[in-house]
Design an enzyme around this catalytic site. Structure first.
Site, PDB file in Angstrom:
ATOM      1  N   SER A  56       0.799  -1.224   0.000  1.00 27.03           N
ATOM      2  CA  SER A  56       0.000   0.000   0.000  1.00 27.03           C
ATOM      3  C   SER A  56       0.835   1.279   0.000  1.00 27.03           C
ATOM      4  O   SER A  56       0.280   2.373  -0.143  1.00 27.03           O
ATOM      5  CB  SER A  56      -0.938   0.014   1.209  1.00 27.03           C
ATOM      6  OG  SER A  56      -2.016  -0.880   0.996  1.00 27.03           O
ATOM      7  N   LYS A  59       0.303   3.738  -2.681  1.00 29.80           N
ATOM      8  CA  LYS A  59      -0.764   4.743  -2.635  1.00 29.80           C
ATOM      9  C   LYS A  59      -0.225   6.162  -2.454  1.00 29.80           C
ATOM     10  O   LYS A  59      -0.956   7.131  -2.687  1.00 29.80           O
ATOM     11  CB  LYS A  59      -1.757   4.409  -1.523  1.00 29.80           C
ATOM     12  CG  LYS A  59      -2.566   3.125  -1.753  1.00 29.80           C
ATOM     13  CD  LYS A  59      -3.652   2.985  -0.712  1.00 29.80           C
ATOM     14  CE  LYS A  59      -4.493   1.735  -0.949  1.00 29.80           C
ATOM     15  NZ  LYS A  59      -3.883   0.513  -0.398  1.00 29.80           N
ATOM     16  N   SER A 118      -6.537   3.822   3.895  1.00 31.87           N
ATOM     17  CA  SER A 118      -5.723   3.074   2.930  1.00 31.87           C
ATOM     18  C   SER A 118      -6.612   2.167   2.079  1.00 31.87           C
ATOM     19  O   SER A 118      -6.296   1.002   1.805  1.00 31.87           O
ATOM     20  CB  SER A 118      -4.655   2.238   3.646  1.00 31.87           C
ATOM     21  OG  SER A 118      -3.715   1.727   2.724  1.00 31.87           O
TER      22      SER A 118
END
Length: 376
Positions: A56, A59, A118
């Site tokens: 993640s 991101k 997230s």
């Protein structure tokens, strides 16, 4: 021909110490990097250029591209988007903000879902809104990575879901985090938000340092089977900001504790020194064939250097320029290098640029200077 000037930097009356650069702490993580935002120096690193699955942490680039679209007017915070079934598809167990197909949601809510929760579904909806398809959005991410000089980074999707050919490194992620703070100061405060409620479901930011350290104000957590638990954190004390990247911790609590250790190391063992203000000349160079006889050189931004605590008085500077300098000269044009040494050892090289542009002189003046140069 090169011209060299040697400076003694009188920075403070602190006593010199014989110690060298402090050794980086030994962390329970496979890869890490500690970056000083103001001086743009890497203070500590371990396997910082190894390519790993970012999870993640990707991101951060998703947000970077979205912030750019907002800045350019391609999106607006209050704009409503209708999630598609393709964007809301689930791949294994994913973090999400529980969007519903066809139910409109504001861009500003998607941003909070992306950053605070997230959320993968938020990332895909934003990607489709900007580039029509997530794969096309990944191309935009890679274009930005290339522009930012992230040489060990490549993205294949907006979420960070592990796929072949998607990777980044601790060093690149530190530089990406710094670019996000620098280029989008109006949106960066979203990373300090501890919780966000959408669709009746309240979710907390997984960055535990937001609760444990009052100086921490971001940024992003991640987990992948390939890499383990990871955390990018940034903390600001007074006017100094540090960015830590910890990749590959074995447990969730370790990514927080090791990030805290790395941040504390940076603040306790190093200090930042303001060398020159943006409008402060470092030197003045003889200029030939120009409308001015001198060109002042310095830095486009305030110039900071980070040194081990107690060693600022051991900094020495040597300015190297290429001579002769011939007009025209553009503002911001690199005209030399300031070589810094610490305790007699090379420490840092800083590019020095023209503070103002100088135009080419008339034919007569150029001719006179041409003759003078023959005797130089």
């Amino acid at each position: 021909m090169k011209s060299v000037f040697i400076f003694l930097l009188c920075l403070s009356p602190l006593l010199a110490t014989a110690q060298t650069t402090p050794p980086a702490p030994q962390l329970a993580a496979k890869n890490f990097a500690l970056y000083d935002y103001s001086s743009r120096q890497m203070l500590a690193a371990n396997n910082a250029d190894e390519r790993v699955a970012p999870g993640s942490l990707a991101k951060l680039m998703t947000a970077y591209v979205v912030f750019g679209a907002l800045q350019q007017g391609k999106l607006s915070p209050g704009q409503h988007l209708a999630p598609t079934a393709y964007a809301l598809r689930l791949q294994n167990e994913e973090t999400r903000m529980f969007l519903e197909v066809g139910k409109e949601v504001k861009v500003e809510e998607l941003l909070r879902g992306l950053i605070v929760q997230s959320a993968n579904d938020a990332a895909r909806v934003l990607a489709e809104a900007i580039a029509n398809h997530e794969m096309a959005f990944a191309d935009l991410m890679n274009n930005e990575a290339k522009r930012l000089g992230l040489s060990n980074t490549r993205f294949t999707n907006a979420t960070g879901v592990s796929e072949e050919g998607q990777y980044s490194s601790a060093r690149d992620l530190a530089l990406l985090a710094a670019a996000l703070v620098r280029d989008f100061p109006d949106y960066y405060p979203l990373y300090a938000q501890r919780e966000f409620k959408y669709n009746g479901i309240n979710q907390f930011n997984r960055n535990r340092l937001l609760w444990l350290d009052p100086y921490v104000d971001g940024m992003q957590t991640a987990y992948s089977e390939e890499t383990g638990y990871s955390l990018i954190a940034t903390a600001k004390r007074d006017n100094r900001r540090l960015i830590s990247v910890v990749l590959g911790a074995e447990k969730e609590n370790l990514r927080s504790s090791e990030s805290q250790r790395l941040i504390n190391f940076g603040f306790m063992e190093y200090e930042s020194v303001l060398l020159y203000r943006a409008d402060q000349p470092v030197s003045s160079l003889r200029l030939w064939k120009g409308t001015e006889a001198q060109a002042e050189i310095g830095f486009r931004e305030d110039c900071y250097v980070t040194v081990p605590v107690g060693q600022r008085s051991q900094l020495r500077a040597k300015l190297e320029t290429k001579q002769p300098l011939i007009a025209p000269v553009n503002a911001g044009q690199r005209l030399g290098t300031l070589h810094l040494s610490l305790n007699g050892e090379p420490y840092l090289d800083l590019p020095v640029v023209a503070q103002e542009g100088v135009l080419l002189a008339n034919v007569f003046s150029r001719g006179v200077d041409a003759i003078r140069l023959l005797f130089e």
